[in-house]
Design a protein around this motif. Structure first.
Motif, mmCIF file in Angstrom:
data_model
loop_
_atom_site.group_PDB
_atom_site.id
_atom_site.type_symbol
_atom_site.label_atom_id
_atom_site.label_comp_id
_atom_site.label_asym_id
_atom_site.label_seq_id
_atom_site.Cartn_x
_atom_site.Cartn_y
_atom_site.Cartn_z
ATOM 1 N N GLY A 126 0.809 -1.208 0.000
ATOM 2 C CA GLY A 126 0.000 0.000 0.000
ATOM 3 C C GLY A 126 0.843 1.259 0.000
ATOM 4 O O GLY A 126 1.970 1.283 -0.495
ATOM 5 N N ASN B 272 -1.448 -3.734 3.310
ATOM 6 C CA ASN B 272 -2.480 -3.266 2.392
ATOM 7 C C ASN B 272 -2.211 -3.709 0.959
ATOM 8 O O ASN B 272 -1.058 -3.932 0.579
ATOM 9 N N GLN C 186 -3.007 -2.270 -3.036
ATOM 10 C CA GLN C 186 -3.516 -1.187 -3.867
ATOM 11 C C GLN C 186 -4.442 -1.809 -4.895
ATOM 12 O O GLN C 186 -4.111 -2.813 -5.525
ATOM 13 N N PHE D 287 -7.101 1.547 -1.625
ATOM 14 C CA PHE D 287 -6.392 0.601 -0.781
ATOM 15 C C PHE D 287 -7.370 -0.263 0.013
ATOM 16 O O PHE D 287 -8.488 0.155 0.340
#
Length: 349
Positions: free
Chosen positions: A250, A257, A259, A301
């Motif tokens: 992310g 995370n 994307q 995200f």
């Protein structure tokens, strides 16, 4: 009435302030063209291996919120007997199947690929506790401030969402897929670093979604985000957006995370991100604010499913996992699965 979402480090966190007008504090769609379809000439055999007769048999497309009618209109299905079912060619390949036994127990098999395996045997049976009578709540129309977000059911009466969706709320309500308002019971369990929170919401807000157990998520995989963006501006029903896993990290290489390109908006926070088998691979959390970062658009995200599962384990919560295998479903079918388990969250202050 201001509806400007909260900004952090260029993130646009996706809880939607509604600015309403006093609120104690908390800590069935058709298969896609070209998709596999059942052959009406080949019956699907559902075999009772539970050890006693079944008085009801239900078989519905996976994701449907109800069980439909009882197919045993000619009497009980004896133990070791089979029921021949002939789905229409347009019904799709994935079915949820349930036997209700003579003693009241149930045997359930979900997400059965009847095209690949046109024989389903049900054996394990469980006692189903009667649903507790929980009074419906009512939104407080006099609340000073109201914001909304999304959550999804991960265990009995437990809903996962983002921590920022419930931060500072005096009262949290969930609107279930069948239109009921249920009140969350404090305190919430939170992980601020991951921006996740578990809410206790008695009253059966829906069945638990399954997290993806494998294989590992790859860049370029198709995903579906499901939730309630821009409530009060758009329609009140949930929204589905398709996209892909763009990156396995992310913002600033945050390895908790993903994307994603599935475009999300304020109100999507806390909603499920699903693969094309209908299994949870993430929790929608934020988008990059194009007003703060120039020449950047549609950068979103989600907290990784593995990180969310680790949080649930630390909280002592048992949850479902399933491997993602077989043919992909249509986005509409994935949306059907998400729909019965996804709730609108209303934060009153």
């Amino acid at each position: 009435m201001r509806t400007t979402p909260r900004l952090i480090l260029g993130f646009l966190l996706l809880a939607l302030p509604l600015g309403a007008a006093p609120g104690p504090a908390w800590a069935q769609n058709a298969p896609a063209a070209g998709a596999a379809q059942p052959d009406p000439a080949v019956p699907v055999r559902i075999v009772n291996r539970t050890g006693q007769p079944a008085t009801a048999l239900h078989a519905v497309r996976s994701g449907r919120p109800d069980w439909g009618s009882n197919l045993l209109n000619r009497g009980p299905l004896p133990n070791n007997a089979a029921f021949a079912m002939r789905p229409s060619a347009s019904a799709g390949c994935h079915f949820d199947i349930r036997l209700v036994l003579q003693d009241g127990r149930e045997s359930t098999a979900r997400n059965q690929d009847i095209c690949g395996t046109p024989r389903v045997e049900l054996s394990a049976a469980v006692t189903v506790a009667p649903a507790a009578s929980v009074a419906q709540a009512r939104p407080n129309t006099a609340a000073r401030r109201v914001s909304t977000g999304t959550g999804f059911v991960v265990a009995a009466d437990r809903v996962l969402t983002n921590q920022h969706v419930v931060d500072g709320c005096d009262r949290i309500l969930a609107r279930t897929p069948d239109g009921r308002w249920l009140a969350a019971v404090p305190p919430a369990q939170v992980d601020r670093a991951l921006d996740l929170s578990i809410l206790s919401i008695p009253g059966n807000p829906g069945p638990a979604l399954a997290f993806r157990a494998g294989p590992a998520v790859r860049r370029g995989e198709s995903v579906v985000a499901y939730g309630f963006p821009l409530t009060g501006l758009l329609s009140a029903d949930p929204k589905l957006t398709r996209g892909e896993i763009n990156a396995l990290g992310g913002l600033r290489n945050d390895q908790n995370n993903y994307q994603i390109s599935a475009e999300v908006q304020p109100g999507n926070s806390g909603g499920p991100l699903l693969d094309m088998q209908g299994h949870v691979v993430g929790v929608v959390v934020a988008k990059l604010d194009s007003r703060r970062v120039q020449n950047v658009d549609n950068v979103n995200f989600a907290v990784k499913g593995e990180a969310a599962q680790a949080f649930l384990r630390r909280a002592g919560l048992a949850f479902r996992t399933e491997a993602s295998s077989g043919a992909d479903r249509s986005a509409a079918d994935v949306g059907d699965i998400a729909h019965r388990s996804t709730v609108l969250l209303r934060c009153e202050r």
